[in-house]
Design a protein around this motif. Structure first.
Motif, PDB file in Angstrom:
ATOM      1  N   SER A 163      44.801  30.241  40.597  1.00  0.00           N
ATOM      2  CA  SER A 163      43.675  30.407  41.525  1.00  0.00           C
ATOM      3  C   SER A 163      42.414  30.791  40.755  1.00  0.00           C
ATOM      4  O   SER A 163      42.483  31.341  39.648  1.00  0.00           O
ATOM      5  CB  SER A 163      43.977  31.513  42.546  1.00  0.00           C
ATOM      6  OG  SER A 163      45.050  31.178  43.378  1.00  0.00           O
ATOM      7  N   LEU A 167      38.705  32.942  41.231  1.00  0.00           N
ATOM      8  CA  LEU A 167      38.133  34.003  42.062  1.00  0.00           C
ATOM      9  C   LEU A 167      36.680  34.237  41.682  1.00  0.00           C
ATOM     10  O   LEU A 167      36.295  34.086  40.522  1.00  0.00           O
ATOM     11  CB  LEU A 167      38.884  35.322  41.840  1.00  0.00           C
ATOM     12  CG  LEU A 167      40.393  35.326  42.078  1.00  0.00           C
ATOM     13  CD1 LEU A 167      40.995  36.609  41.518  1.00  0.00           C
ATOM     14  CD2 LEU A 167      40.671  35.213  43.565  1.00  0.00           C
ATOM     15  N   VAL A 203      43.018  33.199  37.545  1.00  0.00           N
ATOM     16  CA  VAL A 203      44.268  33.972  37.639  1.00  0.00           C
ATOM     17  C   VAL A 203      45.281  33.312  36.706  1.00  0.00           C
ATOM     18  O   VAL A 203      45.906  32.309  37.033  1.00  0.00           O
ATOM     19  CB  VAL A 203      44.794  34.035  39.084  1.00  0.00           C
ATOM     20  CG1 VAL A 203      46.050  34.907  39.138  1.00  0.00           C
ATOM     21  CG2 VAL A 203      43.723  34.568  40.021  1.00  0.00           C
ATOM     22  N   ALA A 243      48.265  41.308  37.740  1.00  0.00           N
ATOM     23  CA  ALA A 243      47.760  39.950  37.512  1.00  0.00           C
ATOM     24  C   ALA A 243      46.833  39.965  36.296  1.00  0.00           C
ATOM     25  O   ALA A 243      46.025  40.886  36.146  1.00  0.00           O
ATOM     26  CB  ALA A 243      46.998  39.463  38.732  1.00  0.00           C
ATOM     27  N   ALA A 289      34.114  37.213  41.262  1.00  0.00           N
ATOM     28  CA  ALA A 289      34.167  38.670  41.103  1.00  0.00           C
ATOM     29  C   ALA A 289      32.822  39.261  41.482  1.00  0.00           C
ATOM     30  O   ALA A 289      31.777  38.753  41.071  1.00  0.00           O
ATOM     31  CB  ALA A 289      34.505  39.033  39.669  1.00  0.00           C
ATOM     32  N   VAL A 343      47.892  43.471  41.626  1.00  0.00           N
ATOM     33  CA  VAL A 343      47.851  42.333  42.554  1.00  0.00           C
ATOM     34  C   VAL A 343      47.319  42.764  43.916  1.00  0.00           C
ATOM     35  O   VAL A 343      46.632  42.004  44.606  1.00  0.00           O
ATOM     36  CB  VAL A 343      49.271  41.724  42.686  1.00  0.00           C
ATOM     37  CG1 VAL A 343      49.311  40.686  43.797  1.00  0.00           C
ATOM     38  CG2 VAL A 343      49.704  41.106  41.360  1.00  0.00           C
ATOM     39  N   LEU A 380      43.774  41.998  44.858  1.00  0.00           N
ATOM     40  CA  LEU A 380      43.316  40.612  44.978  1.00  0.00           C
ATOM     41  C   LEU A 380      43.441  40.128  46.427  1.00  0.00           C
ATOM     42  O   LEU A 380      44.252  40.660  47.194  1.00  0.00           O
ATOM     43  CB  LEU A 380      44.144  39.725  44.045  1.00  0.00           C
ATOM     44  CG  LEU A 380      44.098  40.114  42.557  1.00  0.00           C
ATOM     45  CD1 LEU A 380      44.965  39.164  41.729  1.00  0.00           C
ATOM     46  CD2 LEU A 380      42.660  40.110  42.047  1.00  0.00           C
ATOM     47  N   LEU A 407      43.752  38.308  34.559  1.00  0.00           N
ATOM     48  CA  LEU A 407      42.588  37.488  34.903  1.00  0.00           C
ATOM     49  C   LEU A 407      41.822  37.139  33.641  1.00  0.00           C
ATOM     50  O   LEU A 407      41.669  37.969  32.739  1.00  0.00           O
ATOM     51  CB  LEU A 407      41.674  38.243  35.866  1.00  0.00           C
ATOM     52  CG  LEU A 407      42.334  38.823  37.133  1.00  0.00           C
ATOM     53  CD1 LEU A 407      41.286  39.481  38.014  1.00  0.00           C
ATOM     54  CD2 LEU A 407      43.079  37.744  37.905  1.00  0.00           C
ATOM     55  N   VAL A 458      46.422  34.676  46.807  1.00  0.00           N
ATOM     56  CA  VAL A 458      46.109  34.339  45.411  1.00  0.00           C
ATOM     57  C   VAL A 458      47.393  34.083  44.645  1.00  0.00           C
ATOM     58  O   VAL A 458      48.389  34.790  44.813  1.00  0.00           O
ATOM     59  CB  VAL A 458      45.314  35.493  44.757  1.00  0.00           C
ATOM     60  CG1 VAL A 458      45.302  35.357  43.244  1.00  0.00           C
ATOM     61  CG2 VAL A 458      43.893  35.505  45.284  1.00  0.00           C
TER      62      VAL A 458
END
Lengths: 87, 304
Positions: free
Chosen positions: A53, A55, A20, A28, A57, A42, A45, A30, A49
């Motif tokens: 951060s 993540l 992020v 956001a 996917a 956002v 998410l 990414l 977050v």
């Protein structure tokens, strides 16, 4: 880009890792580890977050929702006799 | 004044006005055609396609509407150039970069008729468009090969595709089954190729239809999947317009496609570099103007 400490590193998984990079308003940005970047709302998410951060996917193929557009398109085209058009 | 002097004078005027332009005589003007009476504006809508055709009688056809994130550019252009609803929206295919801006256009300037191909691709953007059309009772027509659209004043669009039967199993069947439209006015023709890719080009070539065009709206933003040499050899465009977004992540237009267009001899215009590209014709010659100063390609092409 700062990588998370080793103890927080995600276990090896087939899903790609996303960083992020920025949160600007409702969007956001990414970053994919391969270098690509993209923006998502956002609201899509997980809660909590923040910028920095990481993540996982993953996507799941879903059955399509009801296609209301097809019904509308068919109705709007009811008067179409297929003949040439004069504007 | 000789034709060459006319062209030189026109180029000088445009250069003084900060514009870039090319004029090319095609044939003697057919009787009854007003000078420079047909206009096509390729609107800079970022990574997508949108072109507004204005006929000699003022009828308008909007071919695609660009992506939703550039709907503001589209509606601003339409608000400036239209005095009423657009007469026809022609959607080449149902990808977002061609239709995302259309709901806003319908809302803000209106439309009298909608036309697209029956290729199913039911995304939320198409759903939004259908709801906007439905709310205003705008009738829809189906794009079929051979169907003609009379724009008035001698300007006619003939639909060359979508392919019949539909192409299946291709890299992108949505692209492959694009509506391909050929606009003619006098001796001048303009080919709108949508996002047609090489399977569509093969189908078009095999169909025996007249593909020749002075101006080609290059398919699929100049991607490597379209504009094969055999296709370009038959179309033989003098002017090629690529609609693509500056710095787009797809790398459009592809180097290999630009090379093929250069080999074909076409002067290439790009909305990502030139901004809005305007093509005007009197049915005998073609004039091109760009919103931003144009690069060396057209200047070299225009040199006597």
């Amino acid at each position: 880009m700062n990588r998370p400490p080793e103890k927080d590193a995600a276990p090896a998984a087939p899903s790609p890792l996303l960083f992020v990079d920025a949160i600007d308003g409702q969007m956001a940005r990414l970053l994919l580890s391969g270098g690509a970047s993209f923006s998502v709302p956002v609201r899509l998410l997980p809660a909590g977050v923040k910028e920095g951060s990481w993540l996982h996917a993953s996507f799941v193929v879903a059955p399509p929702p009801p296609d209301g557009a097809a019904e509308i398109r068919a109705r709007l085209g009811r008067g179409d006799d297929g003949a040439d058009i004069k504007l | 004044m000789s034709a060459l002097r006319c062209i030189r004078t026109f180029l000088t005027v445009c250069l003084l006005a900060g514009l870039s332009a090319v004029a090319r005589p095609v044939a003697a003007a057919p009787p009854g055609l007003r000078p420079l009476a047909l206009r096509i504006d390729f609107i800079d809508v970022g990574q997508g396609d949108a072109a507004l055709v204005t006929s000699p009688t003022g009828k308008t056809v909007l071919i695609d509407g660009g992506p939703a994130n550039h709907a503001g550019a589209l509606t601003a252009f339409l608000a400036t150039h239209l005095r009423g609803p657009v007469d026809l929206i022609l959607l080449s295919h149902r990808h977002e970069d061609h239709l995302g801006g259309l709901p806003a256009a319908v809302r803000q300037v209106g439309a009298r008729m909608f036309l697209d191909a029956p290729v199913a691709h039911a995304g939320p953007d198409y759903d939004r468009l259908m709801r906007e059309l439905d709310a205003r009772g705008i009738p829809a027509r189906q794009a079929t090969r051979g169907r003609r659209i009379d724009l008035g004043g001698g300007a006619v669009i003939t639909l060359l595709g979508p392919p019949e039967p539909p192409i299946t199993g291709s890299r992108s069947d949505v692209n492959a089954n694009s509506v391909v439209a050929r606009l003619t006015y006098g001796a001048v023709s303009i080919l709108f190729a949508g996002d047609a890719e090489s399977p569509t080009e093969k189908w078009l070539l095999a169909s025996g239809q007249d593909l020749r065009a002075d101006v080609l709206k290059v398919a699929h933003h100049g991607s490597r999947y379209a504009s094969g040499m055999r296709f370009l050899h038959v179309v033989r465009p003098s002017v090629a317009v690529i609609s693509a977004g500056a710095g787009n992540e797809y790398g459009h237009p592809a180097r290999i496609t630009l090379d093929r267009l250069a080999r074909s001899g076409a002067a290439v215009y790009r909305t990502d570099l030139d901004g809005d590209v305007t093509v005007e014709t009197d049915g005998a010659s073609v004039r091109v103007r760009t919103a931003r100063p144009h690069g060396p390609t057209a200047e070299a092409w225009a040199a006597p």
